[in-house]
Enzyme design. Structure first.
Site, PDB file in Angstrom:
ATOM      1  CB  ALA A  19      44.488  -0.034  95.154  1.00  0.00           C
ATOM      2  CB  SER A  20      46.728   0.676  91.075  1.00  0.00           C
ATOM      3  OG  SER A  20      47.341   1.152  89.897  1.00  0.00           O
TER       4      SER A  20
END
Length: 298
Positions: free
Chosen positions: A110-111
């Site tokens: 994620a990110s």
């Protein structure tokens, strides 16, 4: 005696008398692991950055007989700059060595972790993996009321009107928020452009904004086009390269003691190589890393 005569009459027959593991000659796939918060230093462990991973990346792409490179990712994100530096190094070597890159997301990509995943030509995850969070966040604490309650006076002297931006011991100023927001928008747009470039037509055509910072399960990420399928590293590599494929894990070679030697070089060193400031910085970084993981339920 029979074995000796067999070798004399059939020169290649000696291989049949060795353990299978010694003579196995299947395709080689170097494997890299990117785990943890990106650019965030924690006690006893460096943050994931280009400086800590460059040697392993170079070694993986230079491995003799490599047919491709596989990368396992388990990261909640962190530094946008370090994420991009690692991404660029992988893509540059993939082009230079003409090797395909396979990404396998574990618990979280994620990110910045998803930004790393974009370095892959194909991205796979578990249906329950957490994928996405294409956004930018800046967080901190406001402690100015706390220090006033305990009788502490904050004294700041700057050369430059904006040098104290985001000081946690001073009240937040609207103009500071506007400047940080503008910076975030620039970084966010670069992230969006990269996703569109790397995923292209694979992205879902439905009317949904993929770039709000929302994150999804691996199942939904596949529907949205953020990944290419559900699989684990061993299964997919055997599916593509055969049951005799050889997975070679490539680990960073730098020891923990070498990473800490800069601490020993400073004055006022505690035992085990920790300075007062270094320990406090490690503690704060550990809290930051914990906060990144906690956003995704870990």
């Amino acid at each position: 005696m029979n074995a000796f005569l067999d070798v004399l009459t059939r020169p290649d027959s000696w291989k049949s008398y060795l353990p299978t593991a010694w003579t196995k000659r299947g395709p080689v796939i170097p494997v890299l692991r990117f785990s943890g918060a990106i650019g965030v230093v924690t006690p006893l462990r460096p943050g994931l950055s280009l400086s800590t991973s460059a040697a392993a990346i170079d070694k993986a792409f230079s491995m003799s007989g490599a047919k491709a490179v596989a990368i396992q990712i388990n990261s909640p994100g962190g530094s946008a700059v370090q994420s991009m530096l690692i991404y660029k190094r992988i893509r540059a070597l993939a082009v230079e060595k003409n090797l395909k890159v396979y990404i396998f997301a574990e618990d979280v990509a994620a990110s910045g972790g998803y930004l790393l995943a974009l370095a892959g030509d194909e991205i796979y995850s578990d249906p329950a993996s957490i994928v996405g969070s294409i956004g930018v966040i800046t967080s901190g604490f406001g402690l100015h009321e706390l220090i006033s309650k305990i009788g502490v006076e904050r004294r700041v002297i700057t050369a430059g009107a904006n040098k104290d931006t985001l000081d946690p011991f001073l009240p937040q100023k609207p103009e500071d928020v506007e400047r940080i927001k503008a910076l975030q928008l620039d970084v966010h747009q670069s992230f969006i452009d990269l996703v569109k470039t790397r995923r292209g037509d694979k992205l879902d055509k439905a009317d949904i904004d993929l770039f709000t910072g929302e994150f999804w399960s691996g199942k939904r990420a596949l529907e949205l086009g953020l990944i290419d399928g559900h699989s684990d590293l061993r299964t997919k590599m055997r599916e593509i390269y055969g049951d005799d494929v050889r997975l070679k894990l490539v680990m960073p070679s730098t020891s923990w003691f070498r990473r800490r030697r800069s601490v020993f070089a400073e004055g006022g060193v505690f035992e085990l190589g920790f300075s007062p400031g270094g320990f406090a910085a490690d503690l704060i970084s550990a809290i930051e890393a914990r906060a990144l993981w906690s956003r995704f339920g870990f």
